[in-house]
Structures are given as C-alpha cells and as structure tokens.
Design a protein around this motif. Structure first.
Motif, PDB file in Angstrom:
ATOM      1  N   GLY A 224       0.814  -1.215   0.000  1.00  0.00           N
ATOM      2  CA  GLY A 224       0.000   0.000   0.000  1.00  0.00           C
ATOM      3  C   GLY A 224       0.846   1.263   0.000  1.00  0.00           C
ATOM      4  N   VAL A 225       1.888   1.272   0.803  1.00  0.00           N
ATOM      5  CA  VAL A 225       2.789   2.433   0.857  1.00  0.00           C
ATOM      6  C   VAL A 225       3.498   2.620  -0.492  1.00  0.00           C
ATOM      7  N   ILE A 226       3.995   1.526  -1.051  1.00  0.00           N
ATOM      8  CA  ILE A 226       4.670   1.603  -2.351  1.00  0.00           C
ATOM      9  C   ILE A 226       3.711   2.107  -3.423  1.00  0.00           C
ATOM     10  N   SER A 227       2.471   1.611  -3.410  1.00  0.00           N
ATOM     11  CA  SER A 227       1.465   2.040  -4.382  1.00  0.00           C
ATOM     12  C   SER A 227       1.229   3.538  -4.296  1.00  0.00           C
ATOM     13  N   ASP A 228       1.106   4.047  -3.072  1.00  0.00           N
ATOM     14  CA  ASP A 228       0.865   5.477  -2.894  1.00  0.00           C
ATOM     15  C   ASP A 228       2.045   6.311  -3.374  1.00  0.00           C
ATOM     16  N   VAL A 229       3.248   5.876  -3.056  1.00  0.00           N
ATOM     17  CA  VAL A 229       4.438   6.618  -3.488  1.00  0.00           C
ATOM     18  C   VAL A 229       4.509   6.680  -5.011  1.00  0.00           C
ATOM     19  N   LEU A 230       4.307   5.540  -5.676  1.00  0.00           N
ATOM     20  CA  LEU A 230       4.359   5.499  -7.132  1.00  0.00           C
ATOM     21  C   LEU A 230       3.224   6.312  -7.759  1.00  0.00           C
ATOM     22  N   TYR A 234       3.885   9.736  -9.939  1.00  0.00           N
ATOM     23  CA  TYR A 234       3.460   9.787 -11.335  1.00  0.00           C
ATOM     24  C   TYR A 234       2.432  10.890 -11.557  1.00  0.00           C
ATOM     25  N   SER A 235       1.464  11.000 -10.643  1.00  0.00           N
ATOM     26  CA  SER A 235       0.371  11.966 -10.801  1.00  0.00           C
ATOM     27  C   SER A 235       0.874  13.399 -10.768  1.00  0.00           C
ATOM     28  N   MET A 236       1.793  13.698  -9.876  1.00  0.00           N
ATOM     29  CA  MET A 236       2.282  15.070  -9.747  1.00  0.00           C
ATOM     30  C   MET A 236       3.123  15.491 -10.954  1.00  0.00           C
ATOM     31  N   ILE A 237       3.701  14.492 -11.636  1.00  0.00           N
ATOM     32  CA  ILE A 237       4.533  14.810 -12.800  1.00  0.00           C
ATOM     33  C   ILE A 237       3.725  14.816 -14.091  1.00  0.00           C
ATOM     34  N   ILE A 252      -7.721   5.158  -1.190  1.00  0.00           N
ATOM     35  CA  ILE A 252      -8.286   3.969  -1.831  1.00  0.00           C
ATOM     36  C   ILE A 252      -7.217   2.903  -2.040  1.00  0.00           C
ATOM     37  N   LEU A 253      -6.099   3.297  -2.631  1.00  0.00           N
ATOM     38  CA  LEU A 253      -5.031   2.339  -2.929  1.00  0.00           C
ATOM     39  C   LEU A 253      -4.469   1.712  -1.664  1.00  0.00           C
ATOM     40  N   PHE A 254      -4.200   2.541  -0.666  1.00  0.00           N
ATOM     41  CA  PHE A 254      -3.631   2.030   0.574  1.00  0.00           C
ATOM     42  C   PHE A 254      -4.637   1.138   1.307  1.00  0.00           C
ATOM     43  N   SER A 255      -5.877   1.604   1.416  1.00  0.00           N
ATOM     44  CA  SER A 255      -6.901   0.838   2.137  1.00  0.00           C
ATOM     45  C   SER A 255      -7.164  -0.509   1.472  1.00  0.00           C
ATOM     46  N   LEU A 256      -7.256  -0.505   0.155  1.00  0.00           N
ATOM     47  CA  LEU A 256      -7.526  -1.748  -0.564  1.00  0.00           C
ATOM     48  C   LEU A 256      -6.379  -2.742  -0.400  1.00  0.00           C
TER      49      LEU A 256
END
Length: 305
Positions: A224-230, A234-237, A252-256
């Motif tokens: 979940g942490v890795i998903s959020d970081v990626l 990506y989104s900010m760039i 959503i990503l972390f909770s799931l």
C-alpha cells in the motif's frame, strides 16, 4: 481426466475459499487386504479427487478415510478447528476400518498437524497416527517405501503455480464481495475497483516471499505504501488532478492493499497469520472500516475538480 472433472477442477480452484464437501467414509484403491496402508484426508471434493487420481495412476493398494471437515481443505480446516482429532475419530469409528486391517496405524497429511491431536485419537480409538508427505504426489513413493519419509517429502513448498491458484481464488472471493457492495452503493466504481483487486491479489500472492513482513497483513501495508508513493509521484509529474482527488485515490489504494493483505492471512503454509475464531470479530470490524473508508473516498473525491 473427463470434461466434467476438468470443469470441476477449474470451478473449485477459482472458488476454493468456498466449501465443496464430498462423501465422507471409506474409499478403496487397488487390491486391498488386511495389511494395506490407511490414509486419511479432509472431505474437500477437490482434495479427494486429486488424491484419488494420484493413487489410481500409481496403482497403489490402500484405504483412504475421508473425515468431515465441512468441505474445507486440510490446511485451513486444521487451523480453523474443522479438521480435528474429533473428526478423525468419527470416521475411524463409523467407517468399519477396524474390521478390515490387522494394524492400527493411519497416515495423516502433514499440514493437518497444527489442528489434530494424535494423543486424543490414540486414546479414543487405539490408532496411532503418522504424518505423511506434505504433497500428495509423494504418497505413492512413501507407501511403497514402507512409510519411509525423506527430507524432501517433509519440506513445505509454495511454488508459483500454487501461489497463482490461491491469488485467483482470493481475487474471485473479494470480487464477489465488492460487486455486492458497490452494486448497492455506487456501480460505476466497479470498473476501477475490480482491476485493482486482481492486481493486489496477484502482486501479494506471487511476490509474497520477497515482500517484507511476517504475514500478509504487513506485506499489504508495504504494498500500500509503495502504491501510494508510485501513484503520487506519477500523478504530480504527468497528471493535473485536484489535491482532493489525489488524497482520495491514495486512501483507496492504501486501504484496498491493506484490506486484501489482511484477508489473505493464512492462505500460505509458509507464513504465520492463520485466522482463528477468536480473531473473527476484529477482522470483520477492520474489514468494514476499510470498506467504508474506500467508499467514502470514492464518493467524496472521485471525479471532482
């Protein structure tokens, strides 16, 4: 294998988290006599059919006792109290095996050791239990070598094909759960949530050996942490999304990921974290919290901006 058995294998593999009970009692293979070995397993239909296929193909002469386990596999049933000394005792006493052999030794699956008391069985029936090979494919060699168990037969393995099977089964179960939930509350999100469910189930199932953590709950946290970081990187760039949408998708990503990791506990024989009855209330409460958090994030943030 005929078409019906093939379809059964596919269906019961995909939905293996559901019970598929088969007939309990005594099964004979080959030319049995008073000296034939006695195997014992659970009454999951898929397990019984797979063992039967191996014994028939190898032309092993033996008895197979199928004990009641509510149609659950050996590992899960033993951990959950459904494959126990009591269920073994019941099939020994009701099958008539006492009158068919001149010995009192039966062979249990090694993965049942956690939930079966050999002492209770011996005191109640006079039968001595031995734990056989981990994998059913080794049973013919084990029997032919007069119950000689090699080190290879004792090693618990969880190869990639079994990981994929378990991942598919878990993803199917979670998919059904989410389909019901989101059909009631918010249908459009099924298009987004279902691919994520399968992605996380496959990632955690296939890569579990290399992910940090003592069980799949902790591995879910890491994923979940890795998903959020990626996702945020990506989104900010590359994407112009409002802050609220980014925050909600991160939730959503972390909770799931945590939800799937937590509910995967016990699916691997290599990891700790098998689920017991005393933990059920906490698991249900935690799962409801994750679902509500996910739904709240969707409803408040998805598509805004």
């Amino acid at each position: 294998m005929n078409m019906i058995d093939l379809l059964k294998d596919i269906f019961q593999t995909i939905f293996r988290y559901f019970p598929f009970p088969t007939r309990t009692g005594l099964y004979r293979f080959g030319k049995t006599d008073a000296n034939s070995k006695v195997l014992l397993t659970c009454n999951l239909d898929l397990t019984v059919r797979r063992i039967s296929k191996i014994l028939k193909k190898a032309r092993v002469n033996c008895y197979l006792l199928v004990a009641p386990s509510k149609g659950i596999n050996v590992w899960c049933a033993a951990c959950g109290g459904h494959f126990s000394a009591e269920s073994v005792i019941s099939v020994i006493k009701t099958s008539g095996i006492n009158n068919m052999v001149n010995h009192r030794t039966h062979i249990l699956p090694q993965l049942s050791a956690k939930g079966v008391s050999v002492k209770k069985i011996r005191e109640a029936t006079g039968w001595n239990a031995r734990f056989g090979p981990v994998h059913a494919k080794d049973i013919p060699s084990y029997i032919r070598d007069n119950l000689k168990k090699t080190r290879e037969m004792s090693i618990v393995r969880f190869p990639i094909i079994e990981r994929i099977e378990m991942s598919i089964a878990h993803a199917s179960l979670i998919t059904l759960f989410f389909v019901v939930f989101y059909l009631i509350f918010w249908k459009v999100f099924l298009l987004y949530i279902i691919p994520l469910v399968w992605f996380y189930c496959l990632i955690m199932g296939v890569l579990e050996e290399w992910l940090w953590g003592k069980d799949l709950f902790w591995k879910g946290l890491i994923v979940g942490v890795i998903s959020d970081v990626l996702f945020l990187s990506y989104s900010m760039i590359n994407l112009s999304l409002p802050t609220l949408v980014l925050i909600n998708w991160s939730i959503i990503l972390f909770s799931l990921s945590v939800f799937i990791g937590f509910n995967s506990r016990g699916q691997s024989p290599l990891l700790s974290g098998a689920v017991h009855a005393k933990e059920t209330l906490w698991i249900v409460s935690f799962s409801i919290f994750i679902l509500l958090t996910t739904n709240l994030a969707f409803l408040s943030g998805f598509g805004t901006g």
